[in-house]
Design a protein around this motif. Structure first.
Motif, short mmCIF file in Angstrom:
data_model
loop_
_atom_site.label_atom_id
_atom_site.label_comp_id
_atom_site.label_asym_id
_atom_site.label_seq_id
_atom_site.Cartn_x
_atom_site.Cartn_y
_atom_site.Cartn_z
N GLU A 61 0.80 -1.22 0.00
CA GLU A 61 0.00 0.00 0.00
C GLU A 61 0.84 1.28 0.00
O GLU A 61 0.53 2.22 -0.69
CB GLU A 61 -0.96 0.03 1.19
CG GLU A 61 -2.16 -0.86 1.02
CD GLU A 61 -2.99 -0.52 -0.21
OE1 GLU A 61 -3.26 0.66 -0.48
OE2 GLU A 61 -3.36 -1.46 -0.93
N GLU A 62 1.86 1.35 0.80
CA GLU A 62 2.66 2.57 0.92
C GLU A 62 3.94 2.54 0.10
O GLU A 62 4.84 3.33 0.33
CB GLU A 62 2.98 2.85 2.40
CG GLU A 62 1.75 3.18 3.23
CD GLU A 62 1.00 4.40 2.72
OE1 GLU A 62 1.65 5.40 2.34
OE2 GLU A 62 -0.23 4.35 2.70
N SER A 63 4.04 1.63 -0.87
CA SER A 63 5.25 1.53 -1.67
C SER A 63 5.33 2.66 -2.69
O SER A 63 4.32 3.29 -3.04
CB SER A 63 5.30 0.18 -2.39
OG SER A 63 4.32 0.13 -3.39
N TYR A 64 6.54 2.89 -3.17
CA TYR A 64 6.76 3.94 -4.17
C TYR A 64 5.96 3.66 -5.44
O TYR A 64 5.38 4.56 -6.03
CB TYR A 64 8.26 4.03 -4.49
CG TYR A 64 8.58 5.00 -5.60
CD1 TYR A 64 8.55 6.37 -5.36
CD2 TYR A 64 8.88 4.56 -6.88
CE1 TYR A 64 8.82 7.27 -6.37
CE2 TYR A 64 9.14 5.45 -7.90
CZ TYR A 64 9.12 6.81 -7.64
OH TYR A 64 9.37 7.70 -8.64
N LYS A 66 3.08 1.96 -5.85
CA LYS A 66 1.65 2.20 -5.66
C LYS A 66 1.35 3.70 -5.57
O LYS A 66 0.39 4.19 -6.15
CB LYS A 66 1.17 1.49 -4.40
CG LYS A 66 -0.33 1.39 -4.29
CD LYS A 66 -0.72 -0.02 -4.49
CE LYS A 66 -2.17 -0.27 -4.32
NZ LYS A 66 -2.45 -1.64 -4.02
N ARG A 67 2.20 4.44 -4.84
CA ARG A 67 2.00 5.89 -4.73
C ARG A 67 2.15 6.55 -6.09
O ARG A 67 1.42 7.48 -6.42
CB ARG A 67 2.98 6.49 -3.73
CG ARG A 67 2.62 6.23 -2.29
CD ARG A 67 3.46 7.08 -1.37
NE ARG A 67 4.83 7.23 -1.84
CZ ARG A 67 5.90 6.76 -1.24
NH1 ARG A 67 5.78 6.13 -0.10
NH2 ARG A 67 7.10 6.94 -1.74
N SER A 68 3.11 6.07 -6.90
CA SER A 68 3.32 6.65 -8.23
C SER A 68 2.13 6.40 -9.14
O SER A 68 1.66 7.30 -9.84
CB SER A 68 4.58 6.07 -8.87
OG SER A 68 5.71 6.40 -8.11
N ASN A 70 -0.97 5.68 -8.18
CA ASN A 70 -2.11 6.43 -7.66
C ASN A 70 -1.96 7.93 -7.93
O ASN A 70 -2.95 8.64 -8.04
CB ASN A 70 -2.28 6.20 -6.16
CG ASN A 70 -2.84 4.83 -5.86
OD1 ASN A 70 -3.44 4.19 -6.71
ND2 ASN A 70 -2.62 4.36 -4.66
N GLY A 71 -0.73 8.41 -8.06
CA GLY A 71 -0.49 9.82 -8.38
C GLY A 71 -0.92 10.18 -9.79
O GLY A 71 -1.11 11.35 -10.11
N GLY A 103 -3.83 16.15 3.26
CA GLY A 103 -3.78 14.70 3.15
C GLY A 103 -4.77 13.99 4.06
O GLY A 103 -5.00 12.81 3.92
#
Length: 175
Positions: A61-64, A66-68, A70-71, A103
Motif C-alpha cells: 500500500e505505501e510503496s513507491y 503504488k503511490r506513483s 495512484n499519483g 492529506g
C-alpha cells in the motif's frame, strides 16, 4: 487475502493469454494468418494491461510504485477541501481544530437544500465561514441547526433562516 485472490486470477489469465498469443502468431492454418495476427496483436495489448495490474496489486500500500500509480489518477475533491487545509492566522483554537491537515480525509458532503433534516444540533461555539468556500455555513454560539447526517467531520446543516451549508461537527452538539 483479497489481493492474493486477485493476483491469482490475473496470473491465470496471463498464462492463458500467453498461450493464445503463441497460437495466434504461429497458426497451424497458413491461409488464416492475417486474422490470427490481428487477434494476437490485441492479446499482446491485453497482456500489457494484465502486467500493469500484477504490478499494481502486487505492490504494498505505501510503496513507491503504488503511490506513483495512484499519483496518475484524478484526485478526489471534497466539498470545501481548498479552505480546510491548515489553520488560519489569528483563528481560535476551536477554529484550528475544525481545519483539516493536508492529506487528511474529509467526509464528502453534498449540500442539497431539499434534503431531509433528521437531527438538530446546538452550536457550542461561533463559527465564521471561509469566504473562499461558498459551501460553509456561518453560525453563532447557541444557534440551533438542522442536520442531515451526523457522520464525518463536516455535517450538512440548515439554519433557522433557511440557509444551508456544511458545518464543522466539533462545533456542534446533537440535541
Amino acid at each position: 487475502m483479497g489481493r492474493t485472490c486477485i493476483l491469482t486470477f490475473i496470473a491465470g489469465s496471463l498464462t492463458l493469454i500467453i498461450v493464445c498469443i503463441d497460437q495466434s502468431l504461429n497458426p497451424a492454418w497458413i491461409g488464416e494468418s492475417a486474422k490470427f495476427s490481428a487477434a494476437g496483436a490485441g492479446l499482446i495489448f491485453q497482456s500489457f494491461v494484465l502486467f500493469f495490474w500484477v504490478i499494481y496489486f502486487g505492490a504494498e500500500e505505501e510503496s513507491y510504485v503504488k503511490r506513483s500509480i495512484n499519483g496518475l489518477t484524478i484526485p478526489r475533491t471534497h466539498v470545501g477541501a481548498s479552505s480546510h487545509t491548515g489553520a488560519a492566522m489569528g483563528s481560535s483554537p476551536h477554529q484550528q481544530a475544525a481545519r483539516v491537515a493536508p492529506g487528511q480525509e474529509l467526509s464528502s458532503v453534498a449540500v442539497a437544500p431539499m434534503s431531509e433534516y433528521a437531527y438538530k444540533a446546538r452550536a457550542l461555539y461561533s463559527y465564521e465561514a471561509n469566504p473562499e468556500d461558498s459551501n460553509e455555513l456561518s453560525f453563532a454560539k447557541g444557534d440551533v441547526l438542522d442536520i442531515v447526517d451526523n457522520k464525518g467531520k463536516w455535517w450538512q446543516a440548515r439554519k433557522a433562516d433557511g440557509t444551508t451549508g456544511i458545518a464543522p461537527s466539533n462545533y456542534l452538539q446533537l440535541i
